[in-house]
Design a protein around this motif. Structure first.
Motif, PDB file in Angstrom:
ATOM      1  N   SER A  54       0.377  -1.454   0.095  1.00  0.00           N
ATOM      2  CA  SER A  54      -0.130  -0.008  -0.048  1.00  0.00           C
ATOM      3  C   SER A  54       0.918   1.247   0.567  1.00  0.00           C
ATOM      4  O   SER A  54       0.005   1.980  -0.772  1.00  0.00           O
ATOM      5  CB  SER A  54      -1.211  -0.065   1.698  1.00  0.00           C
ATOM      6  OG  SER A  54      -0.505  -0.275   2.547  1.00  0.00           O
ATOM      7  N   GLY A  57       3.163   0.914  -3.810  1.00  0.00           N
ATOM      8  CA  GLY A  57       2.198   1.046  -4.961  1.00  0.00           C
ATOM      9  C   GLY A  57       2.366  -0.605  -5.758  1.00  0.00           C
ATOM     10  O   GLY A  57       3.321  -0.900  -5.564  1.00  0.00           O
ATOM     11  N   PRO A 109       1.993   6.100  -4.863  1.00  0.00           N
ATOM     12  CA  PRO A 109       0.966   5.643  -5.001  1.00  0.00           C
ATOM     13  C   PRO A 109      -0.320   7.102  -4.102  1.00  0.00           C
ATOM     14  O   PRO A 109      -1.149   8.087  -5.065  1.00  0.00           O
ATOM     15  CB  PRO A 109       0.265   4.390  -4.077  1.00  0.00           C
ATOM     16  CG  PRO A 109       1.122   3.818  -3.087  1.00  0.00           C
ATOM     17  CD  PRO A 109       2.291   4.229  -3.898  1.00  0.00           C
TER      18      PRO A 109
END
Length: 137
Positions: A54, A57, A109
């Protein structure tokens, strides 16, 4: 004293767990001072893997291209954001470092300025543990 022994023994156990998780990717000699933060983050390897994915990414992919980008970004951040310093440490041209850092940032991200600490920690975790915390390619 006894309390100091307990503390250093616990630190050694955490480094040992890190070394086991890293497998053949692990350095031969580690100290808690060098890898303490990463060792503390590997208590729950599945959670660490999810967090790395997370945070990084697509950059968390376990492939050669992303590995080069991760390593360049890790060294760049460790050198205080100096392209020249990173180029010297990586023995490559400054323009190549700039290109790779830009490509790595495109895969993140979130903007690096907003999540620099998390990105640095995730890069160090993936550097130490490799495939144990990376996403399958």
């Amino acid at each position: 004293g006894v309390a100091g022994f307990r503390d250093t023994h616990q630190q050694a156990r955490r480094v040992h767990a890190l070394a086991l998780a890293a497998g053949e990717h692990c350095d031969r000699v580690l100290t808690f001072r060098e890898v303490g933060t990463v060792a503390l983050m590997t208590t729950d390897l599945n959670a660490a893997r999810l967090w790395v994915a997370s945070t990084l990414g697509p950059l968390s992919a376990d492939d050669e291209h992303c590995a080069r980008l991760r390593d360049t970004l890790r060294v760049f951040l460790a050198s205080g954001g100096s392209y020249t310093g990173a180029a010297a440490e990586l023995t490559m041209h400054k323009n190549s470092v700039q290109y790779r850092v830009r490509k790595a940032q495109e895969l993140l991200p979130r903007d690096l300025a907003e999540s620099r600490l998390d990105v640095e920690l995730a890069l160090n975790l993936s550097h130490r543990l490799g495939a144990a915390v990376l996403s399958p390619a």
